[in-house]
Design an enzyme around this catalytic site. Structure first.
Site, PDB file in Angstrom:
ATOM      1  N   ASN A  19     -26.503  37.452  -5.547  1.00 29.62           N
ATOM      2  CA  ASN A  19     -25.935  37.071  -4.471  1.00 29.62           C
ATOM      3  C   ASN A  19     -24.139  37.084  -4.967  1.00 29.62           C
ATOM      4  O   ASN A  19     -23.747  37.108  -6.025  1.00 29.62           O
ATOM      5  CB  ASN A  19     -26.169  35.590  -3.879  1.00 29.62           C
ATOM      6  CG  ASN A  19     -25.556  34.482  -4.844  1.00 29.62           C
ATOM      7  OD1 ASN A  19     -24.355  34.490  -5.247  1.00 29.62           O
ATOM      8  ND2 ASN A  19     -26.448  33.678  -5.427  1.00 29.62           N
ATOM      9  N   ASP A  62     -32.516  30.413 -12.213  1.00 30.00           N
ATOM     10  CA  ASP A  62     -32.169  29.639 -10.865  1.00 30.00           C
ATOM     11  C   ASP A  62     -33.378  28.610 -10.503  1.00 30.00           C
ATOM     12  O   ASP A  62     -33.361  28.244  -9.499  1.00 30.00           O
ATOM     13  CB  ASP A  62     -32.158  30.980  -9.998  1.00 30.00           C
ATOM     14  CG  ASP A  62     -30.883  31.562  -9.783  1.00 30.00           C
ATOM     15  OD1 ASP A  62     -29.585  30.608 -10.310  1.00 30.00           O
ATOM     16  OD2 ASP A  62     -30.818  32.702  -9.426  1.00 30.00           O
ATOM     17  N   HIS A 165     -28.243  32.202   2.492  1.00 31.09           N
ATOM     18  CA  HIS A 165     -29.266  31.046   2.828  1.00 31.09           C
ATOM     19  C   HIS A 165     -28.617  30.222   3.852  1.00 31.09           C
ATOM     20  O   HIS A 165     -27.581  30.039   3.763  1.00 31.09           O
ATOM     21  CB  HIS A 165     -29.638  30.183   1.413  1.00 31.09           C
ATOM     22  CG  HIS A 165     -30.460  30.761   0.577  1.00 31.09           C
ATOM     23  ND1 HIS A 165     -30.440  30.692  -0.803  1.00 31.09           N
ATOM     24  CD2 HIS A 165     -31.725  31.400   0.966  1.00 31.09           C
ATOM     25  CE1 HIS A 165     -31.373  31.235  -1.399  1.00 31.09           C
ATOM     26  NE2 HIS A 165     -32.086  31.769  -0.573  1.00 31.09           N
ATOM     27  N   CYS A 260     -28.843  22.772  -2.548  1.00 30.71           N
ATOM     28  CA  CYS A 260     -29.819  23.753  -3.409  1.00 30.71           C
ATOM     29  C   CYS A 260     -30.416  23.100  -4.439  1.00 30.71           C
ATOM     30  O   CYS A 260     -31.623  23.619  -4.997  1.00 30.71           O
ATOM     31  CB  CYS A 260     -28.892  24.845  -3.996  1.00 30.71           C
ATOM     32  SG  CYS A 260     -27.906  25.811  -2.559  1.00 30.71           S
TER      33      CYS A 260
HETATM   34  N1  ARG Z   1     -28.494  31.930  -7.728  1.00 29.75           N
HETATM   35  C1  ARG Z   1     -29.616  31.536  -6.666  1.00 29.75           C
HETATM   36  C2  ARG Z   1     -30.014  32.647  -5.772  1.00 29.75           C
HETATM   37  O1  ARG Z   1     -29.320  33.540  -5.587  1.00 29.75           O
HETATM   38  C3  ARG Z   1     -28.893  30.370  -5.763  1.00 29.75           C
HETATM   39  C4  ARG Z   1     -29.726  29.828  -4.880  1.00 29.75           C
HETATM   40  C5  ARG Z   1     -29.183  28.791  -4.103  1.00 29.75           C
HETATM   41  N2  ARG Z   1     -30.071  28.153  -3.124  1.00 29.75           N
HETATM   42  C6  ARG Z   1     -29.933  27.702  -1.914  1.00 29.75           C
HETATM   43  N3  ARG Z   1     -30.886  26.977  -1.552  1.00 29.75           N
HETATM   44  N4  ARG Z   1     -28.760  28.181  -1.224  1.00 29.75           N
HETATM   45  O2  ARG Z   1     -31.194  32.678  -5.488  1.00 29.75           O
END
Ligand code: ARG
Length: 265
Positions: A19, A62, A165, A260
């Protein structure tokens, strides 16, 4: 009392980029500080809710973002995630095992449909489900989730890769309120939010969105988040919510914050 699943950041780091927040942050997590921040958040949360822990796994940095483990449904059922990127796909068996051992009935979407759990699916205080799609979860997930939950599912199109997300830009609160960031959504989706929540929407500024203010955990009147502007604190307090700021800057390097790091069970 609410119960949240968390995962200690023993193996947390930024070792790949899936991301935009992770770009340029590879190898830059201060592990000691991350551990401190996580513990502080854990301690604050455990004074207001009960916490369960899943054992972290080496090589799955993660996994700390338990929100993406699955979507918990009523009656001890869970839809286990099918992650978009190979970097996170190996987490699913560990989350499945946790749920199985805890007596949950495991549900899965059709094999080629991607769905990233409570990162992209949120219940509002009326029990309606909101699913974000366009980056991590597929639009095809909506019908399947609706069939499993026996309820209507409201889809929201996420249009900006920074808000990949749903829980990075949208947070339903108690009593019909919602915190949201307009630029994360298509104009149709913005209208959907307006129609549903009307005068109970707390729109956040660019600055608050960038500080992950939408990525909040709401317990009763408390809204626990990384950082909020005075303007946002005032807006929330008008509706009787009080903000608890918990610095999780090391996790923002990976594109996640307070919400998260939790999965409501
Ligand atoms: N680095 C993780 C990803 O890209 C971060 C996830 C964050 N989670 C969330 N529920 N927004 O998947």
């Amino acid at each position: 009392m609410k119960t949240f699943l968390m995962c200690e950041p023993r193996y947390f780091e930024v070792s790949y980029v899936i991301n935009p927040w992770m770009t340029g942050n590879q190898g830059l997590v201060n592990m000691e500080l991350a551990a401190k921040q996580w513990k502080n958040f854990h301690d604050i949360l455990s004074s207001k809710a009960s916490i369960r822990l899943i054992e972290p796994v080496a090589g799955l940095p993660d996994m700390v973002f338990t929100a993406n483990g699955g979507l918990v449904c009523r009656d001890h059922e869970v839809i286990v995630s099918s992650f978009r990127y190979p970097e996170r796909q190996a987490e699913s068996p560990y989350f499945s095992k946790f749920f199985e051992d805890s007596g949950y009935r495991i549900r899965r979407l059709n094999s080629d449909i991607k769905f990233e759990g409570a990162g992209d699916a949120l219940y509002d205080s009326n029990g309606q489900v909101w699913v974000g799609y366009g980056h991590r979860s597929d639009v095809e997930a909506l019908d399947e989730i609706a069939a499993i939950l026996h309820t209507r599912v409201n889809g929201l199109t996420l249009v900006d890769p920074r808000w990949y997300h749903l829980d990075t830009a949208f947070c339903p609160l108690a009593n019909g309120y919602v915190i949201a960031y307009e630029k994360a959504f298509s104009s149709q989706s913005v209208n959907k939010i307006k129609n549903e929540f009307s005068d109970k929407i707390i729109w956040v500024s660019d600055q608050d969105a960038n500080n992950f203010a939408c990525n909040a955990v709401n317990i009763g009147n408390d809204v626990i988040l990384n950082k909020a502007s005075d303007e946002l604190k005032v807006a929330l307090s008008k509706h009787k919510f009080s903000v608890i700021e918990v610095d999780v800057s090391e996790f923002i390097k990976a594109g996640g914050a307070c919400k998260c790091l939790t999965l409501e069970l």
